[in-house]
Design an enzyme around this catalytic site. Sequence first.
Site, PDB file in Angstrom:
ATOM      1  N   ASP A  20     -40.865 -32.280 -20.940  1.00  0.00           N
ATOM      2  CA  ASP A  20     -39.973 -32.865 -19.946  1.00  0.00           C
ATOM      3  C   ASP A  20     -38.689 -33.268 -20.661  1.00  0.00           C
ATOM      4  O   ASP A  20     -38.685 -34.186 -21.486  1.00  0.00           O
ATOM      5  CB  ASP A  20     -40.626 -34.075 -19.301  1.00  0.00           C
ATOM      6  CG  ASP A  20     -39.790 -34.676 -18.177  1.00  0.00           C
ATOM      7  OD1 ASP A  20     -38.582 -34.371 -18.111  1.00  0.00           O
ATOM      8  OD2 ASP A  20     -40.339 -35.456 -17.377  1.00  0.00           O
ATOM      9  N   CYS A  33     -25.151 -23.456 -13.750  1.00  0.00           N
ATOM     10  CA  CYS A  33     -24.720 -22.332 -12.918  1.00  0.00           C
ATOM     11  C   CYS A  33     -24.105 -22.870 -11.632  1.00  0.00           C
ATOM     12  O   CYS A  33     -24.392 -22.403 -10.534  1.00  0.00           O
ATOM     13  CB  CYS A  33     -25.863 -21.361 -12.627  1.00  0.00           C
ATOM     14  SG  CYS A  33     -27.285 -22.082 -11.785  1.00  0.00           S
ATOM     15  N   GLY A  78     -36.001 -17.904 -19.317  1.00  0.00           N
ATOM     16  CA  GLY A  78     -36.128 -17.444 -20.690  1.00  0.00           C
ATOM     17  C   GLY A  78     -34.978 -16.616 -21.227  1.00  0.00           C
ATOM     18  O   GLY A  78     -34.959 -16.289 -22.417  1.00  0.00           O
TER      19      GLY A  78
END
Length: 454
Positions: free
Chosen positions: A319, A394, A272
């Site tokens: 999804d 990341c 979030g």
Amino acid sequence: MQQRANKKISAREAALKILGAYRRKKAWSDLALNSVVSSSELNELDTSLTVQLVYGVMQNMALCDFYAKQYSSMELKKLEPRILDILRLSIYQIVFLTKIPHNAAVNEGVSLAKKYSNPKAAGFVNALLRKVSKFATEGNLPEVTGSAEYVLSVKYSHPQWLVEEFLKTLGEGAEAALMQNNLDNLPITAQVNTLMTSTEDVIVLLDSDGVEVSRHKWLDDCIELHGAGNITKLEAFKRGYIYIQDAAARLTVLAAGPKQGDFVIDGCAAPGGKSFASAIMMGNEGLILACDVHAAKLRHIENGCSRLGLKIIKPIEMDATKDSAALIAEKANGLADIVLADVPCSGFGVIRKKPEIRYKTKQEISELPGLQKRILSTLSNYVKPGGVLLYSTCTILRCENEDVVASFLDENDSFTLEGFELPSIGEVKSGMLTLWPHIHATDGFFICKLRKCK
């Protein structure tokens, strides 16, 4: 009383249990840590040592194995797995932890071998560890020799194939990047919720809680916490004044540039942070659909919104690999000004925080680029003409970053790369940027900004 006493174990035994859970089940170290620590009645000092031991062994496993191999009368692969865990745990203490006497590390290792194996294994452990201790004391531990890839792989305990990727991209800078991945005692990076307070007031509040806090060197309203303990117990966290997010993730939102009144879709939103940062940048005006395929993760986002006082975020179960235009239409009117595609990835940019990530194999990550492209392609359908599609990961692997973007652009001529500007880093004319821990003092991260033609 007997049941209570059985719960009490030493820091080294707790660490052994956690390393065993990782070896057997590939359990995440932080989850295994929380489970073992909460059930073992460890005090604060023992908990701290347990954490240090687990992360230290994870960060230096190949080097510990290298030393064990030099003095072992058996091939390591023939050892009982738990005995190898005990050797790694003990060798790490001997080689890296100057505050722990060698004889304590040896004796504890032998005791664990007696408890979890047999006297013969304990004798083997005792003999090997005493040799390591002797040569470590004399400063005569063997050097790692061989090719550059092999030496770096063992010295910094990264798989050789991953070292080769670092060398291919960074050249001589590869060793600095590998070294950065093995740092310990990293600060926790948090962002200030400027809708509720100021950075100055947060620093005062954290200081009153006994937390060492400093401003980020070049990112406004970003702070670094040292020795904070359980973040959720801090008054600043409970009041919604801060949320945990690395500077790299915050830069992703800055590159996207959400503004007041925008409609934003965060396609893979959990946990979030990017939705929170966007809402704050938007002054809590507009609409953000925080989407994730896991309902449980959405509940965490809802809790975060409530704590931070963010009213414009609507978590929805979605999804991102499948067309969800109808679902989005139920929640919003029209296409989005900005779509964030922070896709699932190998995570090799956050090894310094999650050391076990380095041990993923090529096979384990082989299907990720295909998944990433499918998500990027699907989410691109929700961007309005003239809007922004922000792709991020990341990880630092080209196959998950630049190659995915190139493949997407080959099939989508309605999108073009667009440059952006970031604090300290300056102008990124190419529209693509890889952040490196040893260069930018952030997580390893990839950011790509795309603009849809009008």
